[in-house]
Write an enzyme that holds these catalytic residues in place. Structure first.
Site, mmCIF file in Angstrom:
data_model
loop_
_atom_site.group_PDB
_atom_site.id
_atom_site.type_symbol
_atom_site.label_atom_id
_atom_site.label_comp_id
_atom_site.label_asym_id
_atom_site.label_seq_id
_atom_site.Cartn_x
_atom_site.Cartn_y
_atom_site.Cartn_z
ATOM 1 C CB CYS A 156 67.038 -35.330 36.807
ATOM 2 S SG CYS A 156 68.360 -35.730 37.979
ATOM 3 C CB CYS A 180 80.755 -29.919 29.004
ATOM 4 S SG CYS A 180 80.929 -28.123 28.992
ATOM 5 C CD GLN A 211 84.893 -33.262 34.269
ATOM 6 O OE1 GLN A 211 83.690 -33.509 34.356
ATOM 7 N NE2 GLN A 211 85.379 -32.516 33.287
ATOM 8 C CE1 TYR A 241 89.098 -21.279 26.927
ATOM 9 C CE2 TYR A 241 89.973 -23.017 25.533
ATOM 10 C CZ TYR A 241 89.394 -21.773 25.667
ATOM 11 O OH TYR A 241 89.110 -21.028 24.542
#
Length: 438
Positions: free
Chosen positions: A96, A390, A242, A271
């Site tokens: 994180c 992404c 996901q 993809y």
């Protein structure tokens, strides 16, 4: 700023040095940019506008830039909060980046990064708003797929930032309750390299030991409950899906709304994974239409063919996208007779790729589609294409290629599918501004 008495000079800054700096703008990767007597530092755990004491974590005299951690906050940003996770902080978990940042402020930082990448790499000014993914209000307990590293003593945990060293943990606050409820963090995993925990939409959470053969990994069922698509998909527990439970439906609706596929149109899904976008496109274009999906992973293709069996106007092609289009790979391959390495020569396009297409969906890996693939896609003359990204830098680079080839960025939506981290997902829609191809 003036140097504090007793602090190292710029030339002496090395790993372990501590200096006080003023934190500058956010950078791609979850850092803020700071400078000390002209030397650039990428600083974790700081916020723009703060004054912080930093400890250099990587770098030596003469390096172009240094990496550092903010170890003391001398003047805090109003966006700073107490990290909810005890393992988030300097020298601790590398998973994180933004636990110390208010969730709404995290989204503003991510929006700034997307806009900056578009301006720098595509010379495109764009106002960006990062939207929450439905079902997420606090930024915690969203991750349904989590891989935990294992140390030689058999303890599961997380890697420290930019390190192979393991940090044993009792909980991961971004992992879903079903993931941590497997007690994987309390078990003895002696002899294993890592363990992957998957909490699918349907059924119990599963634990997969790593390394493992994906061919024998369990198949799990995931649900997509979108406005444009509502159905189940089978996917390997080690395959791609996901990790945010609301992400798949959110991205599908964004793509379909942006492209507005019409009955009878021909679409390409590149993809393609296990067929989520292909299924939504198939539903929209109907049996008079056509969807060609390209995916390199053989297990994903096998599952996808079962997933799309009810829509026979979807055809799956197994292969790398660049190979299927016959464009030269940017990679290198081994196996020449002299034992050297060479670039592969041009390939012939697959006969499965049609000469034209109305719509294209690109959902490439983090590295992006690249110039050659973008050129091959544009040669099909699609009226519109949707790019699911992404990585904002890869999106910006490929945006520049599309702008050069007569396409305009007509829609951009950004989603906070990875709260507490620097990652952000974008769905960009491009439409053709030049003349139609024959």
């Amino acid at each position: 700023m003036s140097q504090e008495p007793g602090t190292p000079s710029t030339a002496e800054l090395v790993a372990g040095s501590e200096v006080v700096v003023d934190a500058g703008p956010i950078a791609h990767g979850g850092f803020v940019v700071a400078r000390h007597e002209g030397r650039v530092l990428f600083v974790r755990h700081a916020l723009p506008g703060e004054q912080v004491r930093v400890r250099v974590t990587e770098g030596a005299a003469g390096d172009r830039f240094l990496r550092a951690d903010a170890v003391e906050v001398l003047a805090a940003s109003p966006d700073r909060v107490q990290p909810p996770c005890p393992y988030a902080g300097p020298g601790l978990c590398g998973g994180c980046d933004f636990q110390h940042v208010d969730v709404a402020a995290q989204r503003r930082l991510k929006a700034t990064v997307v806009a900056e990448q578009l301006q720098r790499l595509a010379h495109l000014e764009r106002d960006v708003v990062v939207e929450p993914v439905p079902g997420d209000t606090h930024g915690l307990r969203w991750r349904t797929r989590t891989e935990f590293a294992v140390d030689p003593a058999g303890r599961a945990g997380m890697r420290r930032h930019r390190s192979h060293a393991l940090l044993p943990i009792d909980d991961c606050l971004i992992a879903s309750e079903r993931v941590v409820g497997t007690a994987v963090l309390q078990a003895d995993w002696a002899g294993e390299k890592a363990v992957d925990v998957v909490a699918p939409s349907d059924g119990d959470a599963v634990v997969v030991r790593i390394p493992s053969d994906e061919a024998v990994a369990p198949v799990v069922t995931e649900n997509v409950a979108a406005q444009s698509l509502s159905r189940e998909f089978d996917v390997s527990a080690r395959g791609f899906w996901q990790v945010h439970p609301g992400a798949a439906a959110t991205f599908v609706d964004a793509v379909i709304a942006g492209l507005d596929p019409q009955p009878g149109e021909r679409c390409l899904d590149l993809y393609a994974g296990v067929g989520v976008f292909a299924s939504a496109l198939a539903q929209a274009v109907g049996e008079r239409g056509q969807v060609i999906a390209v995916e390199s992973d053989s297990i994903a293709v096998a599952q996808a063919r079962l997933n799309v069996a009810s829509t026979p106007w979807v055809r799956y092609v197994q292969g790398r996208v660049d190979h299927v289009f016959g464009v030269e790979s940017t990679g290198r391959v081994s196996g020449t007779r002299k034992g050297g390495r060479r670039r592969p020569g041009p390939r012939r396009p697959s006969s499965d790729i049609p000469p034209t297409a109305d719509l294209v969906v690109l959902d490439p890996p983090r590295t992006g589609a690249g110039k050659a693939v973008v050129g091959a896609v544009v040669a099909l003359g699609p009226r519109a294409l949707a790019y699911v990204a992404c990585d904002p830098a890869a999106l910006a680079r490929d945006t520049a290629y599309l702008l050069e080839r007569g396409y305009a960025l007509t829609s951009l939506r950004a989603f906070d599918a990875f709260p507490m981290t620097h990652h952000v997902e974008c769905v960009a829609v491009f439409t053709r501004t030049g003349p139609d191809l024959p």
